[in-house]
Design an enzyme around this catalytic site. Structure first.
Site, PDB file in Angstrom:
ATOM      1  N   LYS A  94       0.633  -0.835  -0.384  1.00 34.05           N
ATOM      2  CA  LYS A  94      -0.213   0.189  -0.120  1.00 34.05           C
ATOM      3  C   LYS A  94       1.088   1.055   0.125  1.00 34.05           C
ATOM      4  O   LYS A  94       0.470   2.296  -0.815  1.00 34.05           O
ATOM      5  CB  LYS A  94      -1.056  -0.061   1.562  1.00 34.05           C
ATOM      6  CG  LYS A  94      -1.471  -1.071   1.167  1.00 34.05           C
ATOM      7  CD  LYS A  94      -2.882  -0.919   2.517  1.00 34.05           C
ATOM      8  CE  LYS A  94      -1.822  -0.972   3.350  1.00 34.05           C
ATOM      9  NZ  LYS A  94      -1.502  -2.442   4.641  1.00 34.05           N
ATOM     10  N   ARG A 131      -9.650   0.456   9.426  1.00 32.28           N
ATOM     11  CA  ARG A 131      -9.516  -0.571   9.644  1.00 32.28           C
ATOM     12  C   ARG A 131     -10.038  -1.058   9.464  1.00 32.28           C
ATOM     13  O   ARG A 131     -10.035  -2.595  10.418  1.00 32.28           O
ATOM     14  CB  ARG A 131      -7.600  -0.416  10.352  1.00 32.28           C
ATOM     15  CG  ARG A 131      -6.360  -0.879   9.136  1.00 32.28           C
ATOM     16  CD  ARG A 131      -5.621  -0.926  10.188  1.00 32.28           C
ATOM     17  NE  ARG A 131      -4.125  -1.023  10.058  1.00 32.28           N
ATOM     18  CZ  ARG A 131      -2.969  -0.962   9.583  1.00 32.28           C
ATOM     19  NH1 ARG A 131      -3.463   0.586   9.045  1.00 32.28           N
ATOM     20  NH2 ARG A 131      -2.011  -1.320   9.573  1.00 32.28           N
ATOM     21  N   ARG A 165      12.231  -6.647   5.385  1.00 32.66           N
ATOM     22  CA  ARG A 165      12.687  -5.298   4.974  1.00 32.66           C
ATOM     23  C   ARG A 165      13.182  -3.932   5.529  1.00 32.66           C
ATOM     24  O   ARG A 165      12.536  -4.414   6.963  1.00 32.66           O
ATOM     25  CB  ARG A 165      10.766  -5.000   4.131  1.00 32.66           C
ATOM     26  CG  ARG A 165      10.145  -4.456   5.286  1.00 32.66           C
ATOM     27  CD  ARG A 165       8.492  -3.572   4.589  1.00 32.66           C
ATOM     28  NE  ARG A 165       7.745  -4.300   6.283  1.00 32.66           N
ATOM     29  CZ  ARG A 165       6.611  -3.705   5.705  1.00 32.66           C
ATOM     30  NH1 ARG A 165       6.032  -3.518   4.874  1.00 32.66           N
ATOM     31  NH2 ARG A 165       5.724  -2.991   7.087  1.00 32.66           N
ATOM     32  N   ARG A 186      11.006  -1.617  11.515  1.00 35.96           N
ATOM     33  CA  ARG A 186      10.327  -1.540  11.841  1.00 35.96           C
ATOM     34  C   ARG A 186       9.990  -2.139  13.055  1.00 35.96           C
ATOM     35  O   ARG A 186      10.249  -3.720  13.515  1.00 35.96           O
ATOM     36  CB  ARG A 186       8.463  -1.199  10.865  1.00 35.96           C
ATOM     37  CG  ARG A 186       8.700  -0.232  10.490  1.00 35.96           C
ATOM     38  CD  ARG A 186       7.531   0.182   9.780  1.00 35.96           C
ATOM     39  NE  ARG A 186       6.237  -0.803   9.803  1.00 35.96           N
ATOM     40  CZ  ARG A 186       4.964  -0.518   9.121  1.00 35.96           C
ATOM     41  NH1 ARG A 186       4.818  -0.089   8.448  1.00 35.96           N
ATOM     42  NH2 ARG A 186       4.009  -1.042  10.212  1.00 35.96           N
ATOM     43  N   ARG A 208      -0.817  -8.995  13.192  1.00 40.20           N
ATOM     44  CA  ARG A 208      -1.727  -8.064  12.787  1.00 40.20           C
ATOM     45  C   ARG A 208      -2.037  -8.672  11.071  1.00 40.20           C
ATOM     46  O   ARG A 208      -3.385  -8.156  10.815  1.00 40.20           O
ATOM     47  CB  ARG A 208      -0.098  -7.252  11.520  1.00 40.20           C
ATOM     48  CG  ARG A 208       0.145  -6.074  12.706  1.00 40.20           C
ATOM     49  CD  ARG A 208       1.756  -5.325  12.374  1.00 40.20           C
ATOM     50  NE  ARG A 208       2.343  -5.225  11.128  1.00 40.20           N
ATOM     51  CZ  ARG A 208       3.163  -5.005  10.729  1.00 40.20           C
ATOM     52  NH1 ARG A 208       4.416  -5.251  10.843  1.00 40.20           N
ATOM     53  NH2 ARG A 208       3.576  -4.165   9.450  1.00 40.20           N
TER      54      ARG A 208
HETATM   55  P1  AMP Z   1       0.722   0.383   8.778  1.00 40.18           P
HETATM   56  O1  AMP Z   1       1.682   1.404   9.308  1.00 40.18           O
HETATM   57  O2  AMP Z   1      -0.585   0.732   8.666  1.00 40.18           O
HETATM   58  O3  AMP Z   1       1.207  -0.757   9.172  1.00 40.18           O
HETATM   59  O4  AMP Z   1       0.153   0.445  10.659  1.00 40.18           O
HETATM   60  C1  AMP Z   1       1.513  -0.364  11.636  1.00 40.18           C
HETATM   61  C2  AMP Z   1       0.713  -0.346  13.108  1.00 40.18           C
HETATM   62  O5  AMP Z   1      -0.140   1.230  13.216  1.00 40.18           O
HETATM   63  C3  AMP Z   1      -0.677  -1.183  12.938  1.00 40.18           C
HETATM   64  O6  AMP Z   1      -0.234  -1.786  13.055  1.00 40.18           O
HETATM   65  C4  AMP Z   1      -1.757  -0.337  13.904  1.00 40.18           C
HETATM   66  O7  AMP Z   1      -1.305  -0.777  15.346  1.00 40.18           O
HETATM   67  C5  AMP Z   1      -1.417   1.227  13.967  1.00 40.18           C
HETATM   68  N1  AMP Z   1      -2.173   1.315  13.154  1.00 40.18           N
HETATM   69  C6  AMP Z   1      -2.115   2.162  11.853  1.00 40.18           C
HETATM   70  N2  AMP Z   1      -3.331   2.413  11.426  1.00 40.18           N
HETATM   71  C7  AMP Z   1      -4.253   1.963  12.157  1.00 40.18           C
HETATM   72  C8  AMP Z   1      -5.452   2.075  12.105  1.00 40.18           C
HETATM   73  N3  AMP Z   1      -6.466   3.010  10.974  1.00 40.18           N
HETATM   74  N4  AMP Z   1      -6.561   1.301  12.978  1.00 40.18           N
HETATM   75  C9  AMP Z   1      -6.111   1.672  14.253  1.00 40.18           C
HETATM   76  N5  AMP Z   1      -4.154   1.436  14.039  1.00 40.18           N
HETATM   77  C10 AMP Z   1      -3.552   1.115  13.703  1.00 40.18           C
END
Ligand code: AMP
Length: 216
Positions: A13, A88, A127, A161, A172
């Site tokens: 994404k 989400r 990554r 990360r 996740r």
């Molecule tokens: P991402 O970078 O999108 O993979 O997000 C990393 C982490 O941030 C996720 O595993 C969640 O813990 C938190 N996170 C990001 N976006 C959301 C969201 N829309 N709702 C809840 N938690 C989020």
């Protein structure tokens, strides 16, 4: 044009949002990036979010809704955006609807990136990025040309990360299938959903997205 990119962690994404930003002048609104910035800055939101993110769970809906709402407020009128990693949950999808109505905007497309779980785990756990310019690399698929030196800026420091490990990644994925995947039906029923094969290489995925944007 206002888009949502939907898909599991590691589906690409962020990478595709970056390309859309360049090709269509859209702004990328990534709640993951906003939360990581809050963690790095040590804000109250960041302090609350850190342990939840490291465990691979979702942070509370209100927390991300506020981040997104603030960012939307900052956009110039007519500036298109890509929501990356938001919504989400069903509650967050309701928030998107409410915010768009409030700001007099519409949702044009929801693009789903479909990728098998085992490839997702392999992509995410391998990554890393350059600590200076952010260039992305992978232990298996894209190593720097010169060992431990960024191809773009020559920096020798890299970041991973803290949630890109197998245990957090499995959590996740579970959160994705439990809480986010049901949104696909929600957008399909509204005629907004376009699914693309996220297993293909980056260029091909970008082409699939471009053609889905051309469909009226
Ligand atoms: P991402 O970078 O999108 O993979 O997000 C990393 C982490 O941030 C996720 O595993 C969640 O813990 C938190 N996170 C990001 N976006 C959301 C969201 N829309 N709702 C809840 N938690 C989020």
């Amino acid at each position: 044009m206002n888009l949502i990119l939907l898909g599991p962690p590691g589906a690409g994404k962020g990478t595709q949002a970056q390309r859309l930003l360049e090709s269509h002048g859209l702004v990328q609104l990534s709640t993951g990036d906003m939360l990581r910035a809050a963690v790095a800055a040590g804000t109250a939101v960041g302090k609350k979010a850190k342990a939840i993110m490291d465990a691979g769970d979702l942070v509370p809906d209100e927390m991300v809704a506020e981040l997104i709402s603030d960012r939307l407020d900052e956009l110039d009128e007519g500036q298109g955006f890509i929501l990356d990693g938001f919504p989400r949950t069903a509650a967050q999808a309701d928030t998107v609807d409410a915010l768009l109505t409030e700001k007099g905007r519409q949702l044009d497309r929801v693009i789903e990136l479909k990728v098998d779980d085992e490839l997702l785990v392999e992509r995410v756990t391998g990554r890393f990025t350059c600590a200076n310019c952010g260039q992305g690399y992978h232990d298996k698929f894209k190593r720097p040309k010169e060992e431990a030196k960024c191809d773009v800026c020559g920096c020798t420091e890299f970041n991973r990360r803290s949630d890109d490990n197998e245990e957090a990644m499995r959590a996740r994925l579970e959160a994705y299938y439990d809480q986010t995947a049901p949104l696909l039906d929600h957008y399909r029923a509204r005629g907004k959903l376009h699914s693309v094969d996220g297993m293909a290489d980056m260029e091909d995925v970008a082409r699939q997205i471009e053609s889905s944007l051309r469909i009226a």
